[in-house]
Motif scaffolding. Structure first.
Motif, PDB file in Angstrom:
ATOM      1  N   UNK A 156      14.904  25.175 -10.248  1.00 27.75           N
ATOM      2  CA  UNK A 156      13.764  24.275 -10.081  1.00 27.75           C
ATOM      3  C   UNK A 156      13.353  24.128  -8.619  1.00 27.75           C
ATOM      4  N   UNK A 157      14.323  24.209  -7.714  1.00 26.74           N
ATOM      5  CA  UNK A 157      13.996  24.105  -6.296  1.00 26.74           C
ATOM      6  C   UNK A 157      13.226  25.334  -5.834  1.00 26.74           C
ATOM      7  N   UNK A 158      13.560  26.468  -6.412  1.00 28.42           N
ATOM      8  CA  UNK A 158      12.844  27.694  -6.090  1.00 28.42           C
ATOM      9  C   UNK A 158      11.401  27.610  -6.587  1.00 28.42           C
TER      10      UNK A 158
ATOM     11  N   UNK B 121       9.350  19.831 -16.320  1.00 36.50           N
ATOM     12  CA  UNK B 121       9.127  21.273 -16.444  1.00 36.50           C
ATOM     13  C   UNK B 121       8.161  21.782 -15.377  1.00 36.50           C
ATOM     14  N   UNK B 122       7.137  20.995 -15.075  1.00 39.25           N
ATOM     15  CA  UNK B 122       6.174  21.398 -14.043  1.00 39.25           C
ATOM     16  C   UNK B 122       6.860  21.631 -12.702  1.00 39.25           C
ATOM     17  N   UNK B 123       7.891  20.836 -12.438  1.00 39.33           N
ATOM     18  CA  UNK B 123       8.590  20.938 -11.160  1.00 39.33           C
ATOM     19  C   UNK B 123       9.862  21.781 -11.274  1.00 39.33           C
ATOM     20  N   UNK B 124       9.953  22.563 -12.350  1.00 41.89           N
ATOM     21  CA  UNK B 124      10.980  23.588 -12.416  1.00 41.89           C
ATOM     22  C   UNK B 124      12.235  23.255 -13.174  1.00 41.89           C
TER      23      UNK B 124
ATOM     24  N   UNK C 175       8.108  13.502 -24.396  1.00 44.96           N
ATOM     25  CA  UNK C 175       7.448  14.773 -24.063  1.00 44.96           C
ATOM     26  C   UNK C 175       6.637  14.700 -22.778  1.00 44.96           C
ATOM     27  N   UNK C 176       6.003  13.542 -22.531  1.00 50.41           N
ATOM     28  CA  UNK C 176       5.190  13.389 -21.321  1.00 50.41           C
ATOM     29  C   UNK C 176       6.052  13.548 -20.061  1.00 50.41           C
ATOM     30  N   UNK C 177       7.200  12.878 -20.027  1.00 47.37           N
ATOM     31  CA  UNK C 177       8.081  12.974 -18.859  1.00 47.37           C
ATOM     32  C   UNK C 177       8.731  14.345 -18.767  1.00 47.37           C
ATOM     33  N   UNK C 178       9.144  14.885 -19.901  1.00 46.31           N
ATOM     34  CA  UNK C 178       9.783  16.199 -19.893  1.00 46.31           C
ATOM     35  C   UNK C 178       8.819  17.291 -19.431  1.00 46.31           C
TER      36      UNK C 178
ATOM     37  N   UNK D 245      19.322  14.472 -18.979  1.00 44.74           N
ATOM     38  CA  UNK D 245      17.869  14.283 -19.021  1.00 44.74           C
ATOM     39  C   UNK D 245      17.117  15.427 -18.355  1.00 44.74           C
ATOM     40  N   UNK D 246      17.795  16.220 -17.529  1.00 51.02           N
ATOM     41  CA  UNK D 246      17.169  17.385 -16.905  1.00 51.02           C
ATOM     42  C   UNK D 246      18.226  18.467 -16.742  1.00 51.02           C
ATOM     43  N   UNK D 247      17.791  19.693 -16.690  1.00 51.13           N
ATOM     44  CA  UNK D 247      18.756  20.782 -16.508  1.00 51.13           C
ATOM     45  C   UNK D 247      18.090  21.968 -15.827  1.00 51.13           C
TER      46      UNK D 247
END
Length: 396
Positions: free
Chosen positions: A278-280, A338-341, A331-334, A177-179
């Motif tokens: 994403x942490x960066x 993306x906003x958080x990296x 798309x809303x969650x994705x 769900x995230x990468x």
């Protein structure tokens, strides 16, 4: 004997005791629903499954009437229980660096669920190192949904009997769900001139990273280092030599990726940090001034989501748990991920200019499959006495 007669006949033969018969029947209905949910490939198959389902439902109704109990509270699927509640509780257990993204996504899901179902979802949330979170769930933390750093951790919960096999096939993208990818962060101006993975093995370099024994992110970091040798023509011997040199430059192994980030930025430790891209990005959003490099040879860091079957059936909240998991692929969650990296798994978003500009392309990207999957990876690298333990022993 016809197909629709067999399931009931077998169940009736199991015991003359009605309570045992009813309990067994409920378990069979649950297994039936999971097994055949996506197998209606023909008219004949549909008719057969419809008849079997009808017979089982009638039998279950008879159980409910005869025992005087409320079958909806005992049925493993248990979604009728959730449907009757004005408020329903859901426990999300996730790895540390997803916290900001989930805190943005959850209110949107709660609002949408309230609109569609007239039901308020109350979330309990727990964040920590992926390995630690996995052990906590196995040891009794009653997660309804787990979002972990690697599929290997989810598989451990499956092997403990809490998640049914095939979980990765019940949602898109094999459960991912995230990468992200791995990133190298240096001090402002990069005074040690760190530009590649190889530079991390040089004398005088201090590297900050988390402990792969407790952090899923750190296992990805280890694989990124190993992958950088294999993808450029090296063998296992060269990879072991290189990674050993790198970990000799690690003064402290933190518990999870968030602690590694804090040690580097807040405490000023180290010359370089390996962490999620994403942490960066999140650190930059918080005003941190840093120099980050996305190496051209990298590893695809894939994070799975799963419903914890045993717990949602106990809590009676399967419907909302599955609804939340499905929502994370919208798309809303994705967009929030993306906003958080996090690099989106929604292909339509990856093609947008906003996403393309935010996430640089990686020329050579390794995957878990390149190393035989997580079972093979854990056995080779992270099991007791495996390569990582051997490397750490050489530091002493």
């Amino acid at each position: 004997m016809s197909l629709w007669q067999r399931p009931l006949k077998r169940l009736q033969a199991m015991s003359d005791d009605k309570l045992l018969f009813c309990e067994t029947l409920r378990e069979r209905i649950y297994a039936f629903n999971r097994t055949y949910r996506f197998r209606l490939n023909s008219l004949k198959g549909f008719v057969s499954l419809f008849l079997v389902g009808t017979v089982l439902s009638v039998a279950l109704a008879a159980c409910s009437g005869g025992t005087g109990s409320n079958s909806s509270t005992e049925t493993p699927a248990a979604s009728p229980v959730a449907a009757k509640k004005d408020n329903i509780e859901l426990t999300l257990v996730s790895f540390a660096v997803t916290k900001a993204a989930h805190e943005a996504i959850i209110p949107k899901f709660v609002e949408q669920w309230k609109k569609d179902h007239n039901q308020t979802v109350v979330f309990k949330q727990s964040y920590g190192g992926s390995g630690s979170q996995t052990r906590a769930v196995i040891d009794g933390l009653e997660a309804d949904v787990v979002h972990l750093a690697l599929a290997g951790d989810t598989s451990k919960i499956e092997k403990a009997g809490l998640i049914q096999p095939g979980w990765e096939k019940e949602v898109p993208n094999n459960g991912i769900v995230s990468k992200s990818v791995a990133a190298l962060v240096t001090r402002p101006g990069n005074p040690k001139n760190i530009k590649t993975w190889e530079d991390l093995s040089k004398d005088g370099i201090k590297l900050i990273t988390a402990d792969p024994k407790t952090s899923g992110v750190a296992r990805w970091n280890f694989l990124a280092l190993w992958n950088s040798v294999i993808k450029t023509g090296g063998d296992d011997a060269k990879a072991t030599e290189f990674v050993t040199k790198v970990y000799k430059n690690v003064p402290l192994l933190t518990k999870d990726a968030r602690e590694a980030t804090d040690a580097f930025f807040k405490q000023g430790q180290g010359d370089a940090l390996i962490n999620y891209e994403n942490e960066i990005i999140l650190a930059e959003q918080k005003g941190e001034k840093l120099t980050a490099i996305i190496p051209d040879v990298n590893i695809s860091i894939d994070n799975p989501i799963a419903v914890v079957d045993k717990n949602v059936d106990k809590h009676g909240n399967r419907e909302v748990a599955e609804g939340f998991v499905k929502y994370l692929y919208t798309p809303e969650a994705q967009q929030e991920f993306a906003k958080f990296g996090f690099r989106p798994v929604d292909e339509t978003l990856t093609l947008t200019k906003e996403v393309a500009d935010k996430f640089p392309k990686v020329k050579t990207l390794g995957t878990v499959a390149d190393f035989g999957g997580w079972d093979g990876i854990n056995k080779k690298f992270f099991a007791d006495g495996a390569i990582f333990d051997q490397i750490q022993a050489k530091k002493k």
